[in-house]
Design a protein around this motif. Structure first.
Motif, PDB file in Angstrom:
ATOM      1  N   GLN A  17       0.525  -1.118  -0.038  1.00 26.43           N
ATOM      2  CA  GLN A  17       0.048   0.275  -0.081  1.00 26.43           C
ATOM      3  C   GLN A  17       1.122   1.236   0.035  1.00 26.43           C
ATOM      4  O   GLN A  17       0.511   2.050   0.191  1.00 26.43           O
ATOM      5  CB  GLN A  17      -0.995  -0.032   1.040  1.00 26.43           C
ATOM      6  CG  GLN A  17      -2.009  -1.041   1.162  1.00 26.43           C
ATOM      7  CD  GLN A  17      -2.951  -0.914   2.577  1.00 26.43           C
ATOM      8  OE1 GLN A  17      -3.021  -0.364   2.946  1.00 26.43           O
ATOM      9  NE2 GLN A  17      -4.018  -1.547   1.546  1.00 26.43           N
ATOM     10  N   ASP A  18       2.777   1.028  -0.504  1.00 28.35           N
ATOM     11  CA  ASP A  18       2.823   2.404  -0.539  1.00 28.35           C
ATOM     12  C   ASP A  18       2.850   2.906  -2.208  1.00 28.35           C
ATOM     13  O   ASP A  18       2.672   1.909  -2.857  1.00 28.35           O
ATOM     14  CB  ASP A  18       4.306   1.827   0.149  1.00 28.35           C
ATOM     15  CG  ASP A  18       4.675   1.433   1.871  1.00 28.35           C
ATOM     16  OD1 ASP A  18       3.574   1.903   2.573  1.00 28.35           O
ATOM     17  OD2 ASP A  18       5.338   1.348   1.853  1.00 28.35           O
ATOM     18  N   CYS A  36       4.586   7.734  -0.143  1.00 27.62           N
ATOM     19  CA  CYS A  36       3.113   7.228   0.689  1.00 27.62           C
ATOM     20  C   CYS A  36       3.083   6.315   1.057  1.00 27.62           C
ATOM     21  O   CYS A  36       2.981   4.978   0.424  1.00 27.62           O
ATOM     22  CB  CYS A  36       1.786   8.433  -0.029  1.00 27.62           C
ATOM     23  SG  CYS A  36       1.922  10.002  -0.733  1.00 27.62           S
ATOM     24  N   GLY A  38       0.218   4.292   2.474  1.00 26.63           N
ATOM     25  CA  GLY A  38      -1.399   4.039   2.814  1.00 26.63           C
ATOM     26  C   GLY A  38      -2.236   3.143   3.436  1.00 26.63           C
ATOM     27  O   GLY A  38      -1.230   2.268   4.115  1.00 26.63           O
ATOM     28  N   GLY A  45      -5.889   1.615   0.846  1.00 22.02           N
ATOM     29  CA  GLY A  45      -4.672   2.355   1.193  1.00 22.02           C
ATOM     30  C   GLY A  45      -3.845   2.541   0.337  1.00 22.02           C
ATOM     31  O   GLY A  45      -3.119   3.297  -0.088  1.00 22.02           O
ATOM     32  N   SER A  46      -3.706   1.821  -0.952  1.00 25.53           N
ATOM     33  CA  SER A  46      -3.214   1.476  -2.007  1.00 25.53           C
ATOM     34  C   SER A  46      -3.281   2.818  -3.185  1.00 25.53           C
ATOM     35  O   SER A  46      -2.954   3.095  -3.571  1.00 25.53           O
ATOM     36  CB  SER A  46      -2.801   0.287  -2.695  1.00 25.53           C
ATOM     37  OG  SER A  46      -4.307  -0.425  -2.872  1.00 25.53           O
ATOM     38  N   ALA A  48      -5.105   5.435  -1.884  1.00 24.82           N
ATOM     39  CA  ALA A  48      -5.222   5.852  -1.046  1.00 24.82           C
ATOM     40  C   ALA A  48      -3.613   7.082  -1.015  1.00 24.82           C
ATOM     41  O   ALA A  48      -3.454   8.153  -1.917  1.00 24.82           O
ATOM     42  CB  ALA A  48      -5.434   6.589   0.265  1.00 24.82           C
ATOM     43  N   SER A  49      -2.521   6.177  -1.553  1.00 22.95           N
ATOM     44  CA  SER A  49      -1.372   6.297  -1.386  1.00 22.95           C
ATOM     45  C   SER A  49      -0.801   6.434  -3.203  1.00 22.95           C
ATOM     46  O   SER A  49      -0.174   7.929  -3.597  1.00 22.95           O
ATOM     47  CB  SER A  49      -0.143   5.294  -1.276  1.00 22.95           C
ATOM     48  OG  SER A  49      -0.619   4.235  -1.725  1.00 22.95           O
ATOM     49  N   VAL A  86      -8.328  12.678  -2.028  1.00 21.88           N
ATOM     50  CA  VAL A  86      -8.373  11.366  -1.576  1.00 21.88           C
ATOM     51  C   VAL A  86      -9.656  11.511  -0.516  1.00 21.88           C
ATOM     52  O   VAL A  86     -10.278  10.288  -0.330  1.00 21.88           O
ATOM     53  CB  VAL A  86      -7.290  10.817  -0.304  1.00 21.88           C
ATOM     54  CG1 VAL A  86      -7.497   9.678   0.129  1.00 21.88           C
ATOM     55  CG2 VAL A  86      -6.085  10.893  -1.454  1.00 21.88           C
ATOM     56  N   TYR A  96     -14.391   2.891  -0.084  1.00 24.33           N
ATOM     57  CA  TYR A  96     -12.824   3.810  -0.005  1.00 24.33           C
ATOM     58  C   TYR A  96     -12.907   3.938   1.844  1.00 24.33           C
ATOM     59  O   TYR A  96     -12.285   5.038   1.642  1.00 24.33           O
ATOM     60  CB  TYR A  96     -12.276   3.992  -1.080  1.00 24.33           C
ATOM     61  CG  TYR A  96     -11.490   3.160  -2.548  1.00 24.33           C
ATOM     62  CD1 TYR A  96     -10.933   2.230  -2.172  1.00 24.33           C
ATOM     63  CD2 TYR A  96     -12.378   3.603  -3.533  1.00 24.33           C
ATOM     64  CE1 TYR A  96     -10.739   1.340  -3.370  1.00 24.33           C
ATOM     65  CE2 TYR A  96     -11.593   3.915  -4.574  1.00 24.33           C
ATOM     66  CZ  TYR A  96     -10.791   1.961  -4.881  1.00 24.33           C
ATOM     67  OH  TYR A  96     -10.446   2.034  -5.382  1.00 24.33           O
ATOM     68  N   MET A  99      -9.961   6.228   3.894  1.00 24.23           N
ATOM     69  CA  MET A  99      -9.591   5.349   3.592  1.00 24.23           C
ATOM     70  C   MET A  99      -8.460   6.471   3.607  1.00 24.23           C
ATOM     71  O   MET A  99      -8.826   7.744   3.932  1.00 24.23           O
ATOM     72  CB  MET A  99      -8.334   4.988   1.956  1.00 24.23           C
ATOM     73  CG  MET A  99      -9.167   5.583   1.410  1.00 24.23           C
ATOM     74  SD  MET A  99      -8.594   5.763  -0.460  1.00 24.23           S
ATOM     75  CE  MET A  99      -9.006   7.115  -1.338  1.00 24.23           C
ATOM     76  N   THR A 101      -3.560   8.083   4.031  1.00 24.79           N
ATOM     77  CA  THR A 101      -2.601   8.252   4.304  1.00 24.79           C
ATOM     78  C   THR A 101      -1.125   8.732   4.089  1.00 24.79           C
ATOM     79  O   THR A 101      -1.575  10.543   4.267  1.00 24.79           O
ATOM     80  CB  THR A 101      -1.768   8.101   2.254  1.00 24.79           C
ATOM     81  OG1 THR A 101      -0.966   7.656   1.963  1.00 24.79           O
ATOM     82  CG2 THR A 101      -1.686   9.177   2.233  1.00 24.79           C
TER      83      THR A 101
END
Length: 241
Positions: A17-18, A36, A38, A45-46, A48-49, A86, A96, A99, A101
């Motif tokens: 998720q980075d 980032c 997430g 998370g993925s 959002a990042s 986001v 989502y 979410m 990050t």
């Protein structure tokens, strides 16, 4: 200028998720570096990042087209743009919901870096045999440490250390910290998610990142974090002037 980035899923997570970003402009002596990390359930998370990196980097780079840009103001405004992107996605798409990050980024112009931070991803300044954490961790543990209520050792081993107090996209507004860093020839900036810093001590980070080859250094740092357990996604961006 040299720069390299790497992101790795680690040993324990099912998803990375980075997100990372690098852009260099040798003619203008400009560099933009972003990490980032997430959070927010399956895929959240993925997403959002990814959204944060795209919105933030686009806004910053567009802003540098004006040669008289104010770096601190530009980064702060770009963070607000990323937050809005986001947050809007999170409240309009139920899959989502919640979410968010972290975001840490550096805009380098000649011999000065302007660093922004939201959450607990970090930016370090490496100069000679010294490593200095530029950013503050926006987390429960970080707040307790800065207020003097826990020691550094207690902070390093704090339970639920990953609970952050600021994030991009979890609210309609976001607060960021901005720092200035003077750079000398040979200095480096290292941006990373907590998947690195929770696994590898600062002194080891300095030792492994001090070589002249950013690509090799990034790969070595990820390998070391995984060897220590790889409990989270690991992302590293390394820039050397």
């Amino acid at each position: 200028m040299q720069a390299w980035s790497i992101t790795d899923i680690g040993k324990k997570r099912k998803e990375n998720q980075d997100s990372t970003f690098i852009k260099l402009d040798y003619e203008r002596k400009l560099a933009l570096l972003v990490v980032c990390d997430g959070m927010g359930g399956v895929n959240g998370g993925s997403e959002a990042s990814r959204l944060a990196v795209e919105a933030f980097s686009d806004a910053v780079w567009k802003g540098t087209e004006d040669a008289s840009f104010d770096a601190a103001a530009l980064l702060s405004k770009a963070a607000e743009t990323a937050n809005s992107e986001v947050y809007t996605r999170a409240i309009t798409d139920p899959s989502y919901m919640g979410m968010g990050t972290t975001l840490t980024a550096a805009l380098v112009r000649e011999n000065e870096a302007t660093v922004i931070n939201i959450g607990d991803s970090r930016t370090y300044h490496l100069s000679g045999d010294v490593i200095r954490q530029v950013t503050d961790d926006h987390s429960i543990a970080g707040d307790l440490f800065r207020s003097g209520r826990i020691t550094r050792e207690e902070y390093d081993h704090f339970p639920d250390k990953n609970i952050i107090t600021r994030a991009v996209g979890t609210d309609s507004a976001v607060q960021s910290d901005v720092f200035k860093v003077a750079l000398r020839e040979g200095d480096a900036l290292l941006l990373c998610s907590d998947g690195l810093t929770n696994m590898v001590p600062d002194k080891e980070i300095l030792k492994m990142a001090s070589g002249s080859d950013p690509e090799k250094a990034c790969k070595t740092l990820v390998k070391r974090a995984n060897k220590a357990g790889g409990k989270d996604n690991i992302s590293v961006v390394l820039f050397r002037l």
